[in-house]
Design a protein around this motif. Structure first.
Motif, short mmCIF file in Angstrom:
data_model
loop_
_atom_site.label_atom_id
_atom_site.label_comp_id
_atom_site.label_asym_id
_atom_site.label_seq_id
_atom_site.Cartn_x
_atom_site.Cartn_y
_atom_site.Cartn_z
N ARG A 36 54.32 54.80 27.43
CA ARG A 36 54.93 54.11 28.61
C ARG A 36 54.50 54.75 29.78
O ARG A 36 54.81 56.20 30.09
CB ARG A 36 56.38 54.01 28.46
N ASN A 37 53.77 54.06 30.82
CA ASN A 37 53.08 54.97 31.86
C ASN A 37 53.94 54.07 33.03
O ASN A 37 53.79 53.06 33.46
CB ASN A 37 51.62 54.47 31.66
N GLY A 38 54.66 55.07 33.75
CA GLY A 38 55.69 54.40 34.88
C GLY A 38 54.85 54.31 36.14
O GLY A 38 55.32 53.80 37.22
N ASN A 39 53.44 54.77 36.51
CA ASN A 39 52.94 54.53 37.55
C ASN A 39 51.71 53.58 37.61
O ASN A 39 50.80 53.90 37.97
CB ASN A 39 52.58 55.87 38.19
N LYS A 40 52.23 52.28 37.11
CA LYS A 40 51.42 51.40 37.21
C LYS A 40 51.12 50.80 38.43
O LYS A 40 52.12 50.41 38.95
CB LYS A 40 51.47 50.27 36.09
N GLU A 41 49.86 50.29 38.80
CA GLU A 41 49.63 49.57 39.88
C GLU A 41 49.42 48.19 39.73
O GLU A 41 49.01 47.68 38.68
CB GLU A 41 48.34 50.12 40.81
N THR A 42 49.97 47.21 40.66
CA THR A 42 49.78 45.88 40.55
C THR A 42 48.56 45.60 40.97
O THR A 42 47.80 46.22 41.80
CB THR A 42 50.70 44.94 41.55
N PRO A 43 47.86 44.55 40.32
CA PRO A 43 46.25 44.26 40.55
C PRO A 43 46.54 43.57 41.95
O PRO A 43 47.27 42.99 42.53
CB PRO A 43 45.96 43.20 39.51
N GLY A 44 45.12 43.73 42.75
CA GLY A 44 44.91 43.25 44.03
C GLY A 44 44.62 41.86 43.90
O GLY A 44 44.39 41.22 42.93
N ILE A 45 45.01 41.12 45.06
CA ILE A 45 45.08 39.65 45.37
C ILE A 45 43.50 39.33 45.33
O ILE A 45 42.98 39.72 46.08
CB ILE A 45 45.96 39.18 46.58
N SER A 46 43.40 38.19 44.47
CA SER A 46 41.78 37.59 44.74
C SER A 46 41.54 36.86 45.82
O SER A 46 42.45 35.92 45.99
CB SER A 46 41.37 36.81 43.29
N THR A 47 40.64 37.30 46.87
CA THR A 47 40.54 36.21 48.00
C THR A 47 39.10 35.53 47.74
O THR A 47 38.59 35.03 48.72
CB THR A 47 40.24 37.32 49.05
N SER A 48 38.73 35.32 46.47
CA SER A 48 37.37 34.57 46.43
C SER A 48 37.46 33.23 46.68
O SER A 48 36.62 32.76 46.92
CB SER A 48 36.90 34.64 45.09
N SER A 49 38.78 32.43 46.72
CA SER A 49 38.72 31.15 47.07
C SER A 49 39.39 30.87 48.62
O SER A 49 39.44 29.80 49.08
CB SER A 49 39.89 30.45 46.22
N LEU A 50 39.47 32.22 49.27
CA LEU A 50 39.75 31.95 50.71
C LEU A 50 39.05 31.10 51.63
O LEU A 50 39.38 30.31 52.26
CB LEU A 50 40.41 33.40 51.10
#
Length: 160
Positions: free
Chosen positions: A6-20
């Protein structure tokens, strides 16, 4: 057996801006298709008279406008305060109304020419003599369908 850490310091993935960019262009095209731009910059002040029985025009594409009123505040030092006639984007004289009507008719299809309407947007303080002169020129140009632009009267004291 394998153990899961269990790794408690996971980061959320970045938001994809390819369809922007696609979304931005869709919104841009929507506004370009639905927005109408003002074709004529008014050089006269038009405070339309009030009317209790005003009706909206159905086919605005068949309407040509003649504006009459005193010059705007920015142009008043140069042109004075007397009422002036504006055809398309420039001041004009009574003699040019026939030519203006002919050019407006030429823009319409052969089928729509009999339905052409001339809308007079005249300031409430303009003298009736000038309006009569304009109507005479419109008769000479065979523009017999005339509309007087007015503001809807919001008064409730008209009981007839």
């Amino acid at each position: 057996m394998a153990q899961f850490k269990r790794n408690g310091n996971k980061e959320t993935p970045g938001i994809s801006t390819s369809s922007l960019p696609d979304i931005v262009f869709m919104i841009l095209f929507f506004f370009m298709a639905t927005t109408t731009m003002r074709e004529v910059e008014l050089k006269v002040q038009v405070d339309a008279p009030k009317a209790s029985e005003a009706q909206k025009l159905e086919k605005k594409s068949l309407v040509s406008y003649i504006y009459v009123g005193p010059p705007t505040k920015a142009l008043a030092p140069q042109f004075g305060t007397a009422p002036r006639i504006q055809l398309n984007g420039a001041y004009s004289s009574l003699n040019n109304i026939t030519e203006f009507i002919a050019s407006e008719r030429d823009k319409l299809s052969e089928k729509d020419r009999p339905d052409m309407t001339v809308s007079l947007k005249i300031d409430a303080t303009t003298k009736m003599g000038m309006v009569t002169d304009i109507k005479q020129e419109l008769r000479r140009a065979n523009a017999l369908s005339i509309n007087y632009a007015a503001a809807k009267d919001k008064g409730e004291g008209n009981n007839r």
